[in-house]
Design an enzyme around this catalytic site. Structure first.
Site, PDB file in Angstrom:
ATOM      1  N   PHE A 229      73.160  11.406  41.019  1.00  0.00           N
ATOM      2  CA  PHE A 229      72.603  10.162  40.478  1.00  0.00           C
ATOM      3  C   PHE A 229      72.321  10.219  38.975  1.00  0.00           C
ATOM      4  O   PHE A 229      71.371   9.588  38.494  1.00  0.00           O
ATOM      5  CB  PHE A 229      71.332   9.774  41.245  1.00  0.00           C
ATOM      6  CG  PHE A 229      71.452   9.947  42.728  1.00  0.00           C
ATOM      7  CD1 PHE A 229      72.504   9.370  43.424  1.00  0.00           C
ATOM      8  CD2 PHE A 229      70.538  10.711  43.429  1.00  0.00           C
ATOM      9  CE1 PHE A 229      72.629   9.543  44.800  1.00  0.00           C
ATOM     10  CE2 PHE A 229      70.659  10.893  44.800  1.00  0.00           C
ATOM     11  CZ  PHE A 229      71.709  10.307  45.499  1.00  0.00           C
ATOM     12  N   CYS A 230      73.127  10.960  38.218  1.00  0.00           N
ATOM     13  CA  CYS A 230      72.908  11.099  36.768  1.00  0.00           C
ATOM     14  C   CYS A 230      71.470  11.525  36.467  1.00  0.00           C
ATOM     15  O   CYS A 230      70.869  11.097  35.476  1.00  0.00           O
ATOM     16  CB  CYS A 230      73.249   9.801  36.039  1.00  0.00           C
ATOM     17  SG  CYS A 230      75.001   9.417  36.032  1.00  0.00           S
ATOM     18  N   ALA A 231      70.946  12.359  37.350  1.00  0.00           N
ATOM     19  CA  ALA A 231      69.618  12.955  37.162  1.00  0.00           C
ATOM     20  C   ALA A 231      69.684  14.371  37.736  1.00  0.00           C
ATOM     21  O   ALA A 231      68.904  14.752  38.596  1.00  0.00           O
ATOM     22  CB  ALA A 231      68.544  12.123  37.853  1.00  0.00           C
TER      23      ALA A 231
END
Length: 458
Positions: free
Chosen positions: A375-377
């Site tokens: 999740f781009c985290a």
């Protein structure tokens, strides 16, 4: 009474009409079903109201700030009125500026380019990459993931007190996690930042679509968000807040619109006087339709009664969490614990399943769209999964080997346009997949799990 009946009873409004709400998709097992869009955290479907407003304006489209013609003047008024609408929606202070950008990522990169010399930046490892990575030209202190809201405030206070030299500083924090949906103690973090002479920017990409955001009440210095999360997916974003750092910085883009006056010098060079208003960082022909769509979404959410939308969404959150809690194999990811307030964003893993496989089965066999990966985290998800936050990897990693941890998760997200049936179908599908397994064979293609079209139904 089922959780879904309870959710319906608690609803204070019906779902808002969105584009695609009646779209049908094919199932790998045969037949079609109405698509359940449960990936709002990536991009929310456009509100029908927004689409209608944009369609009504489209014949009158013209370039803003550039012409004396009627359509140009009309578009200029619409553009600047949209700025006022967004300022009102965010509770901006009288001297705040609203700058239109392309996205949250663009907004935070703009702010990063406007930092004063020797500015120190403090950011938790729990941030989305849009707010974790833009600060490449500053001295950055990355703070470890807190496990309570109070610990977040304490961690920040210690870091700010220990900074050396004691110069300008900026804190960047999310309002609602794009992984867990948990609300962060923004007001308390802002107070801590200001007490130590620092400023704070709020990444509201996941907060603004789900919860009212008031700059003055939260006492943050800037807010950034994207239109495509706010039911207006037309490639525009917002950076709103204090004007001084933005006014003192070189324009983010150099070109027409950012310059007030350009003249040749006697020595052959060029002198430029830049605008001191938001136009300073809006060079080029702006995305008028995208800006208008954001303003339309702000009006639509306000007129629908944001408090009612929040109440209804909380009933859906409760229904999803109650349904997942009935499946022992499901582990919901959380930093702050089960009692933490959160928006309609929930991530989880399923024992015995690779997350990409599970998400593919939800889509192919039930017509449910969710997200899987990191999740781009990446640092946050790795922390929540119990792996090394510094370990590298890819979103949607291929299936893990025996005894290895699958370094990805599944995320379900929803909002103002989500009907109860989509939530009911999702919970039922999770339970059925866990207890009965997938009905189709899947294979890895391009790093993702996809149905094997050449295989027979299991």
């Amino acid at each position: 009474m089922s959780v879904f009946t309870a959710a319906a009873d608690q609803s204070l409004c019906t779902p808002l009409s969105v584009l695609g709400e009646n779209v049908t998709v094919p199932l790998v097992t045969g037949g079609e079903v109405t698509y359940a869009a449960l990936d709002y955290a990536a991009s929310a479907p456009a509100l029908q109201r927004v689409w209608d407003d944009v369609a009504a304006y489209a014949p009158y489209y013209g370039s803003v700030h550039r012409g004396a013609g009627y359509l140009s003047q009309l578009s200029t008024d619409l553009f600047e009125n949209s700025r006022a609408t967004v300022a009102e929606f965010l509770g901006c202070r009288a001297d705040d500026q609203v700058v239109f950008t392309r996205s949250t990522t663009d907004s935070l990169n703009l702010l990063a380019a406007a930092l004063p010399a020797d500015c120190q930046v403090f950011v938790f490892e729990t941030e989305h990459h849009a707010s974790l990575l833009p600060w490449r030209d500053a001295r950055v202190t990355y703070l470890n993931a807190p496990r309570t809201p109070a610990q977040a405030v304490e961690t920040l206070e210690r870091a700010l007190a220990d900074r050396d030299p004691y110069g300008p500083a900026l804190v960047c924090v999310t309002g609602a996690s794009n992984v867990t949906g948990e609300l962060w103690p923004v007001q308390e973090l802002a107070a801590a930042a200001h007490a130590h002479g620092a400023r704070i920017v709020l990444d509201a990409a996941q907060l603004a679509p789900h919860h009212p955001v008031d700059i003055a009440e939260l006492d943050v210095d800037w807010v950034a968000f994207s239109g495509h999360k706010l039911y207006a997916p037309f490639g525009s974003g917002v950076l709103a807040g204090r004007a001084d750092w933005l006014r003192d910085a070189e324009p983010y883009l150099a070109g027409g619109g950012a310059s007030r006056r350009v003249a040749r010098r006697a020595d052959g060079g060029v002198d430029v006087e830049w605008h001191s208003t938001a136009a300073r960082h809006e060079a080029g022909s702006p995305n008028v339709i995208g800006v208008y769509s954001i303003a339309s979404a702000c009006r639509a959410l306000t007129e629908a009664g944001f408090e009612n939308l929040v109440a209804r969404e909380q009933s859906l959150v409760a229904a999803v969490r109650a349904g997942l809690a009935e499946v022992p194999e499901v582990k919901v990811l959380s930093l702050f614990g089960d009692d933490a307030p959160r928006v309609g964003v929930i991530s989880f893993v399923v024992e015995g399943w690779n997350s990409s496989h599970f998400a593919a089965a939800l889509s192919a066999e039930y017509g449910i769209g969710v997200r899987d990966g990191l999740f781009c985290a990446h640092p946050l998800v790795r922390t929540l999964l119990g792996s090394d936050p510094q370990q590298t990897g890819e979103c949607g990693a291929p299936e893990a080997g025996p005894g290895e941890l699958s370094l990805n998760a599944i995320r379900v997200s929803f909002g103002a346009g989500t009907p109860d049936e989509h939530i009911e179908r999702f919970v039922g599908a999770v339970k059925e997949l866990v207890t009965k397994g997938a009905r189709w064979k899947y294979r890895t293609e391009g790093g993702r799990c996809v149905p094997d079209r050449g295989a027979a139904q299991l």
